[in-house]
Design a protein around this motif. Structure first.
Motif, PDB file in Angstrom:
ATOM      1  N   LEU A 154      15.009   3.775   2.570  1.00 56.57           N
ATOM      2  CA  LEU A 154      14.938   5.226   2.474  1.00 56.57           C
ATOM      3  C   LEU A 154      13.917   5.670   1.444  1.00 56.57           C
ATOM      4  O   LEU A 154      13.186   6.645   1.650  1.00 56.57           O
ATOM      5  CB  LEU A 154      16.325   5.799   2.134  1.00 56.57           C
ATOM      6  CG  LEU A 154      17.441   5.480   3.136  1.00 56.57           C
ATOM      7  CD1 LEU A 154      18.767   6.076   2.668  1.00 56.57           C
ATOM      8  CD2 LEU A 154      17.083   5.995   4.525  1.00 56.57           C
ATOM      9  N   THR A 155      13.846   4.959   0.313  1.00 53.06           N
ATOM     10  CA  THR A 155      12.926   5.339  -0.761  1.00 53.06           C
ATOM     11  C   THR A 155      11.705   4.434  -0.834  1.00 53.06           C
ATOM     12  O   THR A 155      10.805   4.675  -1.637  1.00 53.06           O
ATOM     13  CB  THR A 155      13.647   5.299  -2.116  1.00 53.06           C
ATOM     14  OG1 THR A 155      14.085   3.953  -2.380  1.00 53.06           O
ATOM     15  CG2 THR A 155      14.855   6.220  -2.114  1.00 53.06           C
TER      16      THR A 155
ATOM     17  N   VAL B 243      24.064   2.550   0.690  1.00 47.72           N
ATOM     18  CA  VAL B 243      23.926   3.153   2.018  1.00 47.72           C
ATOM     19  C   VAL B 243      22.867   2.397   2.803  1.00 47.72           C
ATOM     20  O   VAL B 243      21.806   2.066   2.290  1.00 47.72           O
ATOM     21  CB  VAL B 243      23.529   4.634   1.909  1.00 47.72           C
ATOM     22  CG1 VAL B 243      23.353   5.248   3.295  1.00 47.72           C
ATOM     23  CG2 VAL B 243      24.567   5.401   1.105  1.00 47.72           C
ATOM     24  N   GLY B 244      23.170   2.080   4.057  1.00 50.21           N
ATOM     25  CA  GLY B 244      22.214   1.388   4.907  1.00 50.21           C
ATOM     26  C   GLY B 244      21.002   2.244   5.222  1.00 50.21           C
ATOM     27  O   GLY B 244      21.090   3.473   5.300  1.00 50.21           O
ATOM     28  N   GLY B 245      19.871   1.600   5.389  1.00 51.14           N
ATOM     29  CA  GLY B 245      18.643   2.296   5.740  1.00 51.14           C
ATOM     30  C   GLY B 245      17.744   1.358   6.516  1.00 51.14           C
ATOM     31  O   GLY B 245      18.122   0.233   6.837  1.00 51.14           O
ATOM     32  N   ALA B 246      16.545   1.802   6.816  1.00 48.93           N
ATOM     33  CA  ALA B 246      15.603   0.975   7.567  1.00 48.93           C
ATOM     34  C   ALA B 246      14.193   1.479   7.344  1.00 48.93           C
ATOM     35  O   ALA B 246      13.977   2.649   7.012  1.00 48.93           O
ATOM     36  CB  ALA B 246      15.936   0.972   9.053  1.00 48.93           C
ATOM     37  N   ALA B 247      13.241   0.568   7.519  1.00 48.60           N
ATOM     38  CA  ALA B 247      11.821   0.914   7.510  1.00 48.60           C
ATOM     39  C   ALA B 247      11.204   0.212   8.708  1.00 48.60           C
ATOM     40  O   ALA B 247      11.587  -0.920   9.021  1.00 48.60           O
ATOM     41  CB  ALA B 247      11.154   0.478   6.218  1.00 48.60           C
TER      42      ALA B 247
ATOM     43  N   VAL C 254       5.049  -2.054   6.416  1.00 51.55           N
ATOM     44  CA  VAL C 254       5.868  -1.253   5.508  1.00 51.55           C
ATOM     45  C   VAL C 254       5.830  -1.942   4.155  1.00 51.55           C
ATOM     46  O   VAL C 254       5.657  -3.161   4.076  1.00 51.55           O
ATOM     47  CB  VAL C 254       7.326  -1.100   5.986  1.00 51.55           C
ATOM     48  CG1 VAL C 254       7.386  -0.242   7.233  1.00 51.55           C
ATOM     49  CG2 VAL C 254       7.968  -2.453   6.241  1.00 51.55           C
ATOM     50  N   SER C 255       5.986  -1.171   3.080  1.00 54.66           N
ATOM     51  CA  SER C 255       5.954  -1.781   1.762  1.00 54.66           C
ATOM     52  C   SER C 255       7.007  -1.160   0.863  1.00 54.66           C
ATOM     53  O   SER C 255       7.502  -0.045   1.113  1.00 54.66           O
ATOM     54  CB  SER C 255       4.562  -1.659   1.141  1.00 54.66           C
ATOM     55  OG  SER C 255       4.221  -0.308   0.904  1.00 54.66           O
ATOM     56  N   PHE C 256       7.338  -1.909  -0.200  1.00 54.94           N
ATOM     57  CA  PHE C 256       8.381  -1.526  -1.139  1.00 54.94           C
ATOM     58  C   PHE C 256       7.859  -1.824  -2.549  1.00 54.94           C
ATOM     59  O   PHE C 256       7.266  -2.881  -2.785  1.00 54.94           O
ATOM     60  CB  PHE C 256       9.667  -2.306  -0.869  1.00 54.94           C
ATOM     61  CG  PHE C 256      10.135  -2.209   0.562  1.00 54.94           C
ATOM     62  CD1 PHE C 256      11.074  -1.263   0.943  1.00 54.94           C
ATOM     63  CD2 PHE C 256       9.612  -3.060   1.537  1.00 54.94           C
ATOM     64  CE1 PHE C 256      11.497  -1.165   2.261  1.00 54.94           C
ATOM     65  CE2 PHE C 256      10.036  -2.971   2.862  1.00 54.94           C
ATOM     66  CZ  PHE C 256      10.976  -2.023   3.230  1.00 54.94           C
ATOM     67  N   VAL C 257       8.089  -0.904  -3.487  1.00 51.84           N
ATOM     68  CA  VAL C 257       7.452  -0.989  -4.800  1.00 51.84           C
ATOM     69  C   VAL C 257       8.495  -0.868  -5.903  1.00 51.84           C
ATOM     70  O   VAL C 257       9.475  -0.114  -5.785  1.00 51.84           O
ATOM     71  CB  VAL C 257       6.386   0.122  -4.957  1.00 51.84           C
ATOM     72  CG1 VAL C 257       5.813   0.136  -6.366  1.00 51.84           C
ATOM     73  CG2 VAL C 257       5.267  -0.074  -3.943  1.00 51.84           C
ATOM     74  N   THR C 258       8.276  -1.618  -7.006  1.00 49.15           N
ATOM     75  CA  THR C 258       9.044  -1.440  -8.228  1.00 49.15           C
ATOM     76  C   THR C 258       8.087  -1.373  -9.405  1.00 49.15           C
ATOM     77  O   THR C 258       7.011  -1.975  -9.372  1.00 49.15           O
ATOM     78  CB  THR C 258      10.060  -2.590  -8.430  1.00 49.15           C
ATOM     79  OG1 THR C 258      10.915  -2.268  -9.536  1.00 49.15           O
ATOM     80  CG2 THR C 258       9.369  -3.920  -8.709  1.00 49.15           C
ATOM     81  N   ARG C 259       8.459  -0.625 -10.430  1.00 47.59           N
ATOM     82  CA  ARG C 259       7.652  -0.494 -11.645  1.00 47.59           C
ATOM     83  C   ARG C 259       8.403  -1.170 -12.794  1.00 47.59           C
ATOM     84  O   ARG C 259       9.610  -0.954 -12.964  1.00 47.59           O
ATOM     85  CB  ARG C 259       7.397   0.968 -11.974  1.00 47.59           C
ATOM     86  CG  ARG C 259       6.466   1.184 -13.181  1.00 47.59           C
ATOM     87  CD  ARG C 259       6.359   2.676 -13.529  1.00 47.59           C
ATOM     88  NE  ARG C 259       5.743   3.429 -12.444  1.00 47.59           N
ATOM     89  CZ  ARG C 259       4.439   3.622 -12.306  1.00 47.59           C
ATOM     90  NH1 ARG C 259       3.592   3.096 -13.190  1.00 47.59           N
ATOM     91  NH2 ARG C 259       3.963   4.337 -11.298  1.00 47.59           N
ATOM     92  N   PHE C 260       7.694  -1.975 -13.584  1.00 50.42           N
ATOM     93  CA  PHE C 260       8.309  -2.652 -14.718  1.00 50.42           C
ATOM     94  C   PHE C 260       8.134  -1.802 -15.982  1.00 50.42           C
ATOM     95  O   PHE C 260       7.021  -1.383 -16.303  1.00 50.42           O
ATOM     96  CB  PHE C 260       7.675  -4.028 -14.928  1.00 50.42           C
ATOM     97  CG  PHE C 260       7.913  -4.971 -13.776  1.00 50.42           C
ATOM     98  CD1 PHE C 260       9.164  -5.536 -13.571  1.00 50.42           C
ATOM     99  CD2 PHE C 260       6.884  -5.292 -12.896  1.00 50.42           C
ATOM    100  CE1 PHE C 260       9.389  -6.406 -12.511  1.00 50.42           C
ATOM    101  CE2 PHE C 260       7.092  -6.157 -11.834  1.00 50.42           C
ATOM    102  CZ  PHE C 260       8.355  -6.718 -11.640  1.00 50.42           C
ATOM    103  N   ASP C 261       9.227  -1.564 -16.680  1.00 46.30           N
ATOM    104  CA  ASP C 261       9.144  -0.759 -17.897  1.00 46.30           C
ATOM    105  C   ASP C 261       9.004  -1.605 -19.152  1.00 46.30           C
ATOM    106  O   ASP C 261       8.919  -1.070 -20.262  1.00 46.30           O
ATOM    107  CB  ASP C 261      10.356   0.161 -18.022  1.00 46.30           C
ATOM    108  CG  ASP C 261      11.685  -0.591 -18.015  1.00 46.30           C
ATOM    109  OD1 ASP C 261      11.662  -1.836 -18.029  1.00 46.30           O
ATOM    110  OD2 ASP C 261      12.734   0.071 -17.982  1.00 46.30           O
TER     111      ASP C 261
END
Length: 364
Positions: A161-162, A172-176, A187-194
């Motif tokens: 979803l995000t 909650v289930g989602g899909a891309a 499709v891509s998924f991102v995280t930022r390191f603090d």
């Protein structure tokens, strides 16, 4: 044949350009077409690692899409008690012929072949690199094993979803999804390191996937480092970076320009080899075809090439899932691989289908 796909562009280049000589030779392209699954022919080509008990000096890198997987596999499985691993940060040829590295190898040979007491036994069993991709690589980091003993596998869960990655699974289930053969076939998924984060070891992906309008899927994965502004970072692995090298690596030549850790799998080849698979490195049997039924959602594990990456606060990691290789071809002039399977690819996330990317995290 990595990942169960008949990606024979490099082998075709070798054969068609007569690199194999003019005498009698094995036609591996014909064999691959005739024997697409693991059988006695292919099993006989796998080294008997358990019989390798001589002293070994193993040189590897994260960036060679042709040799990386096999080199680390040999290091893990060989039976030798006297084995050393050096993971460098460049392409193999300039590394091998660097004067300091040549002398290092000479010390190994002098010790084991001539019996010289030159202190080789005090050499760390593992020396690995950490890539920064900003020019601040660290090399020859000592350890007793690979991955280092203080590395912890951490699951980063995909959120369809995000389009993000997080260490907590979405409730909650989602899909891309994407459509194969279109310009936007990923499709891509991102995280930022603090905070300062170091990854070193074996990443893998555990995905729940579905093919709509097809009975199979060719999946390509890439783990990238992004700067704080979202720009993908890459690095040449060769000292010569003139216009010609830029040109040949623009859409491929993955052994000359490092773009990240990649993996691939044909989903019908998803069956795991229970004897060879580990928690960190899944291994597939490639001895059967399990096609997908309409509406079927299946669970797959995909190994990615080992990595050593440093992330500074604010920098990001991106996981790409696609129906074609984000790296392009392996060598200049290779025929690009094109999947024969169309349809729509769906990556399910969260709930009881919590897809994740497992990363080897080392204390900074």
């Amino acid at each position: 044949m990595r990942g169960g796909m008949p990606d024979n562009g490099f082998a075709e280049q070798l054969q068609n350009n007569s690199f194999w000589g003019k005498g009698q030779r094995e036609d591996i392209l014909a064999e691959a077409e005739r024997h697409p699954l693991m059988n006695e022919l292919w099993e006989n080509k796998i080294p008997r690692f358990e019989k390798i008990d001589v002293p070994a000096y193993v040189v590897a890198s994260y960036s060679n899409s042709l040799h990386t997987a096999g080199t680390f596999r040999a290091w893990r499985r060989m039976a030798s008690e006297d084995k050393w691993l050096r993971v460098h940060n460049s392409q193999e040829w300039p590394d091998y012929y660097d004067a300091a590295n040549t002398e290092d190898l000479r010390r190994f040979f002098d010790h084991f072949l001539k019996g010289e007491e030159n202190g080789w036994e005090r050499t760390p069993r593992v020396r690995y690199s950490l890539l920064d991709l900003h020019g601040g690589d660290r090399v020859n980091v000592p350890a007793e094993e690979f991955p280092p003993a203080d590395v912890t596998p951490v699951r980063y869960y995909l959120d369809g979803l995000t389009r993000s990655l997080a260490t907590t699974a979405p409730g909650v289930g989602g899909a891309a999804d994407y459509t194969v053969g279109t310009d936007l076939d990923l499709v891509s998924f991102v995280t930022r390191f603090d905070q300062e984060t170091v990854l070193v070891g074996y990443p893998k992906a555990h995905l729940w996937v579905e093919a709509e309008g097809a009975d199979d899927m060719d999946l390509f994965l890439l783990v990238q480092k992004l700067d704080a502004y979202g720009t993908p970072l890459q690095a040449f692995t060769v000292p010569n970076r003139n216009a010609r090298v830029h040109d040949v690596t623009e859409r491929g030549t993955s052994i000359l320009r490092y773009k990240g850790s990649d993996g691939r799998l044909r989903v019908s080849m998803r069956h795991l080899d229970e004897k060879l698979s580990t928690e960190d490195v899944p291994a597939h049997s490639f001895d059967r075809v399990e096609k997908l039924s309409p509406g079927e959602v299946v669970e797959v594990e995909i190994d990615l090439l080992p990595l050593g990456l440093t992330f500074h606060p604010g920098e990001q990691l991106r996981l790409v899932v696609s129906s074609r290789s984000p790296l392009g071809t392996m060598m200049p002039g290779n025929r690009p691989y094109t999947t024969p399977h169309g349809g729509r690819h769906i990556v399910h996330t969260g709930g009881d289908r919590a897809s994740y990317l497992q990363l080897p995290v080392k204390p900074a």
